[in-house]
Design a protein around this motif. Sequence first.
Motif, short mmCIF file in Angstrom:
data_model
loop_
_atom_site.label_atom_id
_atom_site.label_comp_id
_atom_site.label_asym_id
_atom_site.label_seq_id
_atom_site.Cartn_x
_atom_site.Cartn_y
_atom_site.Cartn_z
N LYS B 16 0.82 -1.21 0.00
CA LYS B 16 0.00 0.00 0.00
C LYS B 16 0.86 1.26 0.00
CE LYS B 16 -4.32 1.28 1.92
NZ LYS B 16 -5.14 1.40 3.14
N ASN B 17 1.93 1.25 0.78
CA ASN B 17 2.83 2.41 0.86
C ASN B 17 4.27 1.99 0.57
OD1 ASN B 17 0.79 4.35 1.85
ND2 ASN B 17 0.77 2.99 3.64
N PRO B 18 4.57 1.75 -0.70
CA PRO B 18 5.90 1.23 -1.03
C PRO B 18 7.01 2.27 -0.84
CG PRO B 18 4.64 1.65 -3.02
CD PRO B 18 3.71 1.91 -1.87
N HIS B 19 8.18 1.81 -0.43
CA HIS B 19 9.34 2.67 -0.25
C HIS B 19 10.26 2.58 -1.47
CE1 HIS B 19 8.75 1.61 4.29
NE2 HIS B 19 7.75 2.31 3.80
N GLY B 20 10.84 3.73 -1.84
CA GLY B 20 11.82 3.72 -2.92
C GLY B 20 11.22 3.68 -4.32
N VAL B 21 9.94 4.06 -4.44
CA VAL B 21 9.31 4.04 -5.77
C VAL B 21 9.62 5.33 -6.52
CG1 VAL B 21 7.12 4.01 -7.02
CG2 VAL B 21 7.45 2.53 -5.04
N GLY B 22 9.86 5.22 -7.82
CA GLY B 22 10.21 6.38 -8.64
C GLY B 22 11.70 6.32 -8.92
N LEU B 23 12.04 6.25 -10.20
CA LEU B 23 13.44 6.01 -10.57
C LEU B 23 14.29 7.26 -10.41
CD1 LEU B 23 12.69 3.83 -13.70
CD2 LEU B 23 13.36 3.04 -11.42
N HIS B 24 15.43 7.15 -9.76
CA HIS B 24 16.31 8.30 -9.58
C HIS B 24 17.31 8.40 -10.74
CE1 HIS B 24 18.93 5.12 -7.95
NE2 HIS B 24 19.94 5.93 -8.16
N ALA B 25 17.83 9.61 -10.94
CA ALA B 25 18.84 9.84 -11.97
C ALA B 25 19.76 10.96 -11.48
CB ALA B 25 18.18 10.24 -13.29
N PRO B 26 21.03 10.93 -11.81
CA PRO B 26 21.72 9.86 -12.54
C PRO B 26 21.87 8.60 -11.68
CG PRO B 26 23.30 11.47 -11.71
CD PRO B 26 21.95 11.98 -11.34
N PHE B 27 22.21 7.51 -12.35
CA PHE B 27 22.37 6.25 -11.63
C PHE B 27 23.55 5.49 -12.24
CE2 PHE B 27 20.75 3.69 -15.11
CZ PHE B 27 20.00 4.60 -15.83
N ASP B 28 24.02 4.48 -11.52
CA ASP B 28 25.17 3.71 -12.01
C ASP B 28 24.77 2.41 -12.71
OD1 ASP B 28 27.00 5.59 -11.00
OD2 ASP B 28 26.74 4.74 -8.99
N GLY B 29 23.68 1.82 -12.23
CA GLY B 29 23.26 0.55 -12.83
C GLY B 29 21.75 0.45 -12.87
N GLU B 30 21.25 -0.24 -13.90
CA GLU B 30 19.80 -0.39 -14.04
C GLU B 30 19.49 -1.77 -14.59
OE1 GLU B 30 16.58 2.54 -15.95
OE2 GLU B 30 17.52 1.28 -17.47
N ALA B 31 18.39 -2.36 -14.16
CA ALA B 31 17.96 -3.63 -14.74
C ALA B 31 16.44 -3.66 -14.81
CB ALA B 31 18.48 -4.79 -13.91
N PHE B 32 15.97 -4.25 -15.89
CA PHE B 32 14.52 -4.40 -16.11
C PHE B 32 14.23 -5.89 -16.15
CE2 PHE B 32 11.22 -5.05 -19.46
CZ PHE B 32 10.13 -4.53 -18.77
N HIS B 33 13.41 -6.37 -15.23
CA HIS B 33 13.08 -7.79 -15.21
C HIS B 33 11.58 -8.01 -15.36
CE1 HIS B 33 16.80 -10.00 -13.47
NE2 HIS B 33 17.18 -9.00 -14.25
N VAL B 34 11.25 -9.10 -16.07
CA VAL B 34 9.85 -9.44 -16.31
C VAL B 34 9.62 -10.88 -15.86
CG1 VAL B 34 8.06 -9.73 -18.06
CG2 VAL B 34 9.77 -7.96 -18.34
N ASN B 35 8.50 -11.11 -15.21
CA ASN B 35 8.10 -12.48 -14.92
C ASN B 35 7.22 -12.92 -16.10
OD1 ASN B 35 7.08 -14.86 -14.00
ND2 ASN B 35 6.55 -14.09 -11.96
N THR B 36 7.80 -13.72 -16.99
CA THR B 36 7.09 -14.03 -18.24
C THR B 36 5.80 -14.80 -18.01
OG1 THR B 36 8.57 -15.90 -18.43
CG2 THR B 36 9.06 -14.00 -19.80
N SER B 37 5.70 -15.50 -16.89
CA SER B 37 4.50 -16.31 -16.69
C SER B 37 3.30 -15.45 -16.28
CB SER B 37 4.75 -17.41 -15.67
OG SER B 37 5.05 -16.85 -14.43
N CYS B 38 3.55 -14.24 -15.77
CA CYS B 38 2.40 -13.43 -15.36
C CYS B 38 2.45 -12.00 -15.88
CB CYS B 38 2.26 -13.42 -13.85
SG CYS B 38 3.59 -12.57 -13.02
N GLY B 39 3.60 -11.58 -16.40
CA GLY B 39 3.67 -10.23 -16.95
C GLY B 39 4.10 -9.17 -15.97
N ASP B 40 4.43 -9.56 -14.75
CA ASP B 40 4.91 -8.58 -13.78
C ASP B 40 6.23 -7.97 -14.26
OD1 ASP B 40 2.78 -9.19 -12.28
OD2 ASP B 40 3.87 -9.75 -10.48
N GLU B 41 6.37 -6.66 -14.06
CA GLU B 41 7.57 -5.96 -14.52
C GLU B 41 8.15 -5.14 -13.39
OE1 GLU B 41 6.24 -3.36 -17.58
OE2 GLU B 41 5.58 -4.98 -18.90
#
Lengths: 156, 144
Positions: B16-41
Amino acid sequence: MIETVQFETSTFKSGSYKFEAGTMNVAQAVGLGAAADYLKKLGMDNVHKHEQSLTSKALFGLLEVPGITVLGPKDMKDRGGVVSFVVDQVHPHDVSQYLDSKGIAIRAGHHCAWPLHRLLGAQASSRASFYLYNTRLEVDYFLEAVAEIRQYFKVA
Amino acid sequence: MQLDSLYQEIILDHYKNPHGVGLHAPFDGEAFHVNTSCGDEVTVRVSLVDQVVTNMTHDGVGCSISRASASVLHDLVFKENLEKFSLALDNFVELMHSKGKTAPDENILGDAAAFVGVSQYPARVKCALLPWMALKDAIEGARR
């Protein structure tokens, strides 16, 4: 799979290998025949009528539940035995997990239809299917459980 | 109800109240992951100074388990040494595969200990692990 074959007797490979290639799907073919006979005896019109009655009860029931959006048409025109829906602020996998805990099995996810979900503005959806062996009482039970979900996840 | 062991209060609060949401910039590393079985990103960004995580943010769409997991992970690694993350990662992965037979170590896992119930639902283990694997990749990217 066989090992040796004679007129009087045959021997088979050991363990699970005996079930490997060589045997036709006899059990499945007989099962399919029995299922077809069963449905014919009931009458496909009756099967269809029953399915439509359950689906319509579920569809119009869901439309009454606050925080639920039914995807697709809101009527029974050309509808099969399924209803797809989204619970506001609750992910379909949480929806299905909650219903599962109540003994209700639905399908949740993107249903191998990502582009359609994007068009509908839904990341994923929940889908309830009804068939011959479901009852009107079960639809009531399903609707009751769906109405509890948003409270359980504290978004209502 | 057994379901309550999966959806513990802490998890629902983070959802309900997630911490650390919203992408910061500049940054040193980034990764995008998907759960292919359900579409979560999930997208995870990380900034490092020496061996310390100076910032970690995330964004994405997904179920309560995967979203809460990212939030918990933020709290765990923010302003902390990388060693803390790698120890917690090993511990968390082991916990997720324990089928409910391992007691979580709260000293190592913090709020992530609340995910112990997830290990009894094999279909949901991937949801919990998704942000962890993304952070691991983001850190590897940052060090390259």
